[in-house]
Design a protein around this motif. Structure first.
Motif, PDB file in Angstrom:
ATOM      1  N   HIS A 109       0.461  -1.486  -0.755  1.00 49.92           N
ATOM      2  CA  HIS A 109      -0.109   0.007  -0.249  1.00 49.92           C
ATOM      3  C   HIS A 109       0.791   1.425  -0.137  1.00 49.92           C
ATOM      4  O   HIS A 109       0.438   2.364  -0.598  1.00 49.92           O
ATOM      5  N   THR A 110       1.741   1.392   0.346  1.00 55.07           N
ATOM      6  CA  THR A 110       3.245   2.225   1.050  1.00 55.07           C
ATOM      7  C   THR A 110       3.390   2.149  -1.429  1.00 55.07           C
ATOM      8  O   THR A 110       3.939   3.455  -1.273  1.00 55.07           O
ATOM      9  N   ARG A 111       3.573   1.198  -1.159  1.00 52.79           N
ATOM     10  CA  ARG A 111       4.974   1.217  -2.718  1.00 52.79           C
ATOM     11  C   ARG A 111       3.419   1.736  -3.819  1.00 52.79           C
ATOM     12  O   ARG A 111       3.898   2.549  -4.942  1.00 52.79           O
ATOM     13  N   GLU A 114      -6.492   8.445   2.360  1.00 46.73           N
ATOM     14  CA  GLU A 114      -6.632   7.436   3.779  1.00 46.73           C
ATOM     15  C   GLU A 114      -6.844   6.324   3.373  1.00 46.73           C
ATOM     16  O   GLU A 114      -7.510   5.714   2.851  1.00 46.73           O
ATOM     17  N   THR A 115      -5.789   5.192   3.152  1.00 46.07           N
ATOM     18  CA  THR A 115      -5.252   4.000   2.457  1.00 46.07           C
ATOM     19  C   THR A 115      -6.751   3.248   3.989  1.00 46.07           C
ATOM     20  O   THR A 115      -6.520   2.995   5.104  1.00 46.07           O
ATOM     21  N   PRO A 116      -7.622   2.756   2.985  1.00 47.71           N
ATOM     22  CA  PRO A 116      -8.025   1.760   4.082  1.00 47.71           C
ATOM     23  C   PRO A 116      -7.304   0.760   4.422  1.00 47.71           C
ATOM     24  O   PRO A 116      -6.640   0.510   3.867  1.00 47.71           O
ATOM     25  N   SER A 117      -7.962   0.090   5.963  1.00 47.38           N
ATOM     26  CA  SER A 117      -6.734  -0.558   7.014  1.00 47.38           C
ATOM     27  C   SER A 117      -6.696  -2.040   5.944  1.00 47.38           C
ATOM     28  O   SER A 117      -6.261  -3.127   6.103  1.00 47.38           O
ATOM     29  N   GLY A 118      -7.922  -2.439   5.186  1.00 45.18           N
ATOM     30  CA  GLY A 118      -8.383  -3.967   4.528  1.00 45.18           C
ATOM     31  C   GLY A 118      -6.458  -3.829   3.519  1.00 45.18           C
ATOM     32  O   GLY A 118      -7.119  -5.052   2.896  1.00 45.18           O
ATOM     33  N   LEU A 142       9.788  -8.469  -5.754  1.00 43.26           N
ATOM     34  CA  LEU A 142       9.388  -7.327  -5.267  1.00 43.26           C
ATOM     35  C   LEU A 142       8.442  -7.883  -4.299  1.00 43.26           C
ATOM     36  O   LEU A 142       7.357  -7.284  -3.977  1.00 43.26           O
ATOM     37  N   SER A 143       8.495  -8.863  -3.922  1.00 39.74           N
ATOM     38  CA  SER A 143       8.176  -9.258  -2.381  1.00 39.74           C
ATOM     39  C   SER A 143       8.071  -8.571  -1.753  1.00 39.74           C
ATOM     40  O   SER A 143       8.756  -7.214  -1.196  1.00 39.74           O
ATOM     41  N   CYS A 144       7.220  -8.094  -0.883  1.00 41.58           N
ATOM     42  CA  CYS A 144       6.663  -7.617  -0.094  1.00 41.58           C
ATOM     43  C   CYS A 144       5.297  -7.738   1.046  1.00 41.58           C
ATOM     44  O   CYS A 144       4.379  -8.164   0.894  1.00 41.58           O
ATOM     45  N   PRO A 145       5.207  -6.568   1.774  1.00 40.89           N
ATOM     46  CA  PRO A 145       4.454  -7.515   2.793  1.00 40.89           C
ATOM     47  C   PRO A 145       2.714  -6.415   2.142  1.00 40.89           C
ATOM     48  O   PRO A 145       2.793  -5.115   1.408  1.00 40.89           O
ATOM     49  N   ALA A 146       1.960  -7.495   2.679  1.00 39.73           N
ATOM     50  CA  ALA A 146       1.179  -7.135   1.515  1.00 39.73           C
ATOM     51  C   ALA A 146      -0.544  -8.042   1.748  1.00 39.73           C
ATOM     52  O   ALA A 146      -0.245  -8.845   2.663  1.00 39.73           O
ATOM     53  N   PRO A 147      -1.824  -7.351   1.339  1.00 34.91           N
ATOM     54  CA  PRO A 147      -2.762  -8.557   2.466  1.00 34.91           C
ATOM     55  C   PRO A 147      -2.663  -9.438   1.530  1.00 34.91           C
ATOM     56  O   PRO A 147      -2.042 -10.112   0.528  1.00 34.91           O
ATOM     57  N   ALA A 148      -2.818 -10.379   2.339  1.00 30.32           N
ATOM     58  CA  ALA A 148      -2.889 -11.858   1.929  1.00 30.32           C
ATOM     59  C   ALA A 148      -3.793 -12.453   1.166  1.00 30.32           C
ATOM     60  O   ALA A 148      -2.956 -13.673   0.370  1.00 30.32           O
ATOM     61  N   TRP A 149      -4.545 -11.757   0.592  1.00 34.13           N
ATOM     62  CA  TRP A 149      -4.868 -11.932  -0.832  1.00 34.13           C
ATOM     63  C   TRP A 149      -4.620 -11.373  -2.290  1.00 34.13           C
ATOM     64  O   TRP A 149      -4.840 -11.991  -3.320  1.00 34.13           O
ATOM     65  N   ALA A 150      -3.676 -10.634  -1.875  1.00 33.56           N
ATOM     66  CA  ALA A 150      -2.968  -9.667  -3.159  1.00 33.56           C
ATOM     67  C   ALA A 150      -2.605 -10.804  -4.376  1.00 33.56           C
ATOM     68  O   ALA A 150      -2.949 -10.094  -5.126  1.00 33.56           O
ATOM     69  N   ILE A 167     -12.951  -4.130  -0.810  1.00 29.60           N
ATOM     70  CA  ILE A 167     -11.609  -4.150  -0.373  1.00 29.60           C
ATOM     71  C   ILE A 167     -11.450  -4.065  -1.739  1.00 29.60           C
ATOM     72  O   ILE A 167     -10.159  -3.367  -2.701  1.00 29.60           O
ATOM     73  N   VAL A 168     -11.571  -5.160  -2.251  1.00 32.00           N
ATOM     74  CA  VAL A 168     -10.922  -6.237  -3.418  1.00 32.00           C
ATOM     75  C   VAL A 168     -11.446  -4.735  -4.542  1.00 32.00           C
ATOM     76  O   VAL A 168     -10.685  -4.886  -5.752  1.00 32.00           O
ATOM     77  N   THR A 169     -12.995  -4.565  -4.912  1.00 35.38           N
ATOM     78  CA  THR A 169     -12.356  -3.147  -5.869  1.00 35.38           C
ATOM     79  C   THR A 169     -12.195  -2.481  -6.064  1.00 35.38           C
ATOM     80  O   THR A 169     -11.822  -2.093  -6.529  1.00 35.38           O
ATOM     81  N   THR A 170     -11.576  -1.667  -4.398  1.00 36.23           N
ATOM     82  CA  THR A 170     -10.546  -0.558  -4.410  1.00 36.23           C
ATOM     83  C   THR A 170      -9.088  -1.520  -4.815  1.00 36.23           C
ATOM     84  O   THR A 170      -8.431   0.160  -5.711  1.00 36.23           O
ATOM     85  N   PHE A 171      -8.690  -1.938  -4.395  1.00 35.93           N
ATOM     86  CA  PHE A 171      -7.858  -3.270  -5.030  1.00 35.93           C
ATOM     87  C   PHE A 171      -7.597  -2.670  -6.661  1.00 35.93           C
ATOM     88  O   PHE A 171      -6.266  -2.344  -7.350  1.00 35.93           O
ATOM     89  N   ALA A 172      -8.684  -3.201  -7.144  1.00 35.90           N
ATOM     90  CA  ALA A 172      -8.765  -3.197  -8.563  1.00 35.90           C
ATOM     91  C   ALA A 172      -8.502  -1.934  -9.489  1.00 35.90           C
ATOM     92  O   ALA A 172      -7.968  -2.118 -10.633  1.00 35.90           O
ATOM     93  N   ARG A 173      -9.132  -1.272  -8.724  1.00 33.74           N
ATOM     94  CA  ARG A 173      -9.367   0.253  -9.358  1.00 33.74           C
ATOM     95  C   ARG A 173      -7.269   0.830  -9.259  1.00 33.74           C
ATOM     96  O   ARG A 173      -7.309   1.029 -10.564  1.00 33.74           O
ATOM     97  N   THR A 174      -7.033   0.217  -8.470  1.00 30.08           N
ATOM     98  CA  THR A 174      -5.628   0.713  -8.103  1.00 30.08           C
ATOM     99  C   THR A 174      -4.645  -0.240  -8.921  1.00 30.08           C
ATOM    100  O   THR A 174      -3.291   0.884  -9.682  1.00 30.08           O
TER     101      THR A 174
END
Length: 269
Positions: A136-138, A146-150, A181-189, A225-232
């Protein structure tokens, strides 16, 4: 990045590697990938290994050290056998994985192995001893202010789900390669990032989502949250296609756009 052949390395560097491997008979340069200055499969009397690395003064040399550390914890990944710093080069030898790139088209038998690997990887926590910016920082410039906590997960994520970073073995196991390119992320990323790849391989968004839903972490993710991720994902890939064009990016950006539009227009329970 321009590749260098094994025989063009300094003699000091090659000798340092052979102290780990024994005499090297052949060295075949990898046909894919854009990150490594050197990437080749070496053959010795005792077997094969995959070697990758770059010059010690390369500003991106830290990426190779990061990848080597991450693969100590990553499941379904080749692991480091040795490392060499000699002759101005930094090289890492990895276990050799014999296999073929998976077939991700609809109906492929390889899709079950893909789901299994995504499931196992999604269960792996980020090794907190390793410092790396979370996903989410990358992608901060493409996310809401404001980045959603999810989207602030701490699972171990590969994040570069190209089929060229996957190998299917004869035993039916799917390995993930190139963890730079590995990094911390949601488990479903990683599962979410695979969806545009599936769409690009011929799946409809509905079909790709059906496959992704087989991964428990993705199934449990909050739909908004997944929809926000897809948009991102689409925003990031579209930006990179314009500012850092590469031959493969147009098709991937189109697939990401298709997925994002699907998420925006289809109600999810």
């Amino acid at each position: 990045m321009d590749r260098i052949e094994w025989h063009d390395l300094p003699a000091e560097t090659r000798a340092a590697v052979e102290r780990h491997t024994g005499p090297i008979g052949t060295a075949e340069t990898a046909p894919h990938g854009v990150m490594s200055r050197l990437a080749c499969t070496i053959t010795t009397r005792t077997g094969q290994a995959f070697v990758k690395g770059t010059r010690e003064d390369d500003p991106q040399a830290w990426v190779y050290r990061h990848e080597a550390k991450v693969t100590q914890f990553a499941p379904h990944a080749p692991h480091v056998l040795w490392e060499v710093d000699a002759g101005g080069w930094q090289l890492y030898g990895y276990t050799y994985v014999a296999g073929l790139y998976p077939d991700l088209t609809p109906g492929s038998d390889d899709l079950a192995a893909l789901v299994h690997t995504l499931t196992v990887v999604s269960q792996s926590p980020w090794p907190e001893g390793l410092r790396k910016k979370p996903l989410h920082t990358r992608w901060a410039e493409f996310l809401p202010e404001e980045t959603p906590s999810g989207l602030q997960g701490r699972a171990l994520a590969h994040t570069d789900m190209s089929p060229h970073n996957m190998l299917m073995t004869e035993s039916g196991e799917l390995f993930l390669l190139d963890w730079a390119l590995s990094c911390p992320a949601p488990a479903w990323a990683d599962t979410a990032l695979t969806i545009p790849r599936l769409i690009s391989a011929g799946h409809t968004p509905e079909q790709a989502e059906t496959i992704a839903q087989q991964v428990p972490a993705y199934h449990a993710a909050a739909p908004d949250i997944v929809t926000t991720f897809a948009r991102t994902v689409y925003a990031a890939w579209e930006s990179w296609e314009r500012t850092r064009p590469m031959p493969h990016r147009a098709a991937l950006t189109a697939a990401a756009r298709t997925w994002a539009m699907h998420r925006e227009t289809v109600p999810f329970p």
